[in-house]
Design a protein around this motif. Structure first.
Motif, short mmCIF file in Angstrom:
data_model
loop_
_atom_site.label_atom_id
_atom_site.label_comp_id
_atom_site.label_asym_id
_atom_site.label_seq_id
_atom_site.Cartn_x
_atom_site.Cartn_y
_atom_site.Cartn_z
N UNK A 53 0.83 -1.20 0.00
CA UNK A 53 0.00 0.00 0.00
C UNK A 53 0.87 1.25 0.00
N UNK A 54 1.93 1.24 0.80
CA UNK A 54 2.84 2.39 0.83
C UNK A 54 3.55 2.56 -0.51
N UNK A 55 3.95 1.46 -1.12
CA UNK A 55 4.60 1.52 -2.43
C UNK A 55 3.63 2.05 -3.48
N UNK A 56 2.39 1.61 -3.44
CA UNK A 56 1.39 2.10 -4.39
C UNK A 56 1.14 3.58 -4.19
N UNK A 57 1.08 4.04 -2.94
CA UNK A 57 0.87 5.46 -2.67
C UNK A 57 2.04 6.29 -3.17
N UNK A 58 3.25 5.81 -2.93
CA UNK A 58 4.43 6.51 -3.41
C UNK A 58 4.44 6.55 -4.94
N UNK A 59 4.08 5.44 -5.54
CA UNK A 59 4.03 5.37 -7.01
C UNK A 59 3.01 6.33 -7.58
N UNK A 60 1.84 6.40 -6.97
CA UNK A 60 0.79 7.30 -7.47
C UNK A 60 1.21 8.76 -7.33
N UNK A 61 1.82 9.10 -6.21
CA UNK A 61 2.28 10.48 -6.01
C UNK A 61 3.32 10.85 -7.06
N UNK A 62 4.27 9.94 -7.28
CA UNK A 62 5.30 10.20 -8.29
C UNK A 62 4.69 10.29 -9.68
N UNK A 122 -9.48 18.85 -5.16
CA UNK A 122 -10.22 17.60 -5.02
C UNK A 122 -10.05 16.71 -6.25
N UNK A 123 -10.14 17.31 -7.42
CA UNK A 123 -9.96 16.53 -8.65
C UNK A 123 -8.54 15.97 -8.74
N UNK A 124 -7.55 16.77 -8.34
CA UNK A 124 -6.17 16.29 -8.36
C UNK A 124 -6.00 15.11 -7.39
N UNK A 125 -6.60 15.21 -6.22
CA UNK A 125 -6.53 14.13 -5.24
C UNK A 125 -7.23 12.88 -5.76
N UNK A 126 -8.35 13.05 -6.47
CA UNK A 126 -9.08 11.91 -7.03
C UNK A 126 -8.23 11.18 -8.07
N UNK A 127 -7.52 11.94 -8.90
CA UNK A 127 -6.67 11.32 -9.92
C UNK A 127 -5.56 10.51 -9.26
N UNK A 128 -4.96 11.09 -8.24
CA UNK A 128 -3.90 10.36 -7.53
C UNK A 128 -4.46 9.10 -6.86
#
Length: 149
Positions: free
Chosen positions: A6-15, A66-72
């Protein structure tokens, strides 16, 4: 292991989302498409990345947080599903993130040394490598022990 993925996926999405609005996105996009296409996975990643990029650019232009957060969040879930389906993909994603992360491989480092001697200054002091959008408001009051004129 689930928390690590989950942490790796979050880091990947942010990047990933950060790269979508950068100059290096066209090169990074090809690598991301290959990551999602490994093992014969469906080939929709290219189109979905293109659409997300368009949505992200529009959201940034309108300052729609909000839209940016949804995309991430959407890409975080997609990465998480990919990692759960193929645990061997974690190492590939780590390697990809290491290559694509902003500043990765640049090899540049900056060392800053400051020394202040003999003068009293009454104002903000900031040290950093990249700083932007700063505003300082200062009163012109006289510091204790100094005369006004």
């Amino acid at each position: 292991m689930e928390a690590e993925l989950a942490a790796l996926a979050a880091s990947g999405a942010t990047t990933l989302v950060g790269l979508m609005v950068s100059e290096s996105w066209s090169q990074a996009r090809e690598r991301v498409v290959r990551f999602f296409g490994r093992g014969g996975a469906d080939g929709t990643a290219d189109e979905e990345l293109r659409l997300s990029e368009e949505e992200l650019v529009a959201a940034r232009a309108s300052e729609d947080e909000l839209a940016m957060a949804d995309i991430e969040a959407e890409w975080r879930m997609r990465l998480r599903r990919a990692l759960q389906a193929d645990p061997g993909a974690a190492e590939e994603l780590r390697s990809l993130l290491a290559e694509l992360a902003p500043g990765a491989g640049s090899g540049t480092s900056v060392t800053v040394n400051n020394s202040v001697n003999g003068v009293v200054r009454n104002g903000p002091v900031i040290q950093g490598q990249q700083i932007s959008h700063l505003t300082f408001h200062s009163s012109r009051s006289v510091p204790p022990g100094q005369s006004a004129g």
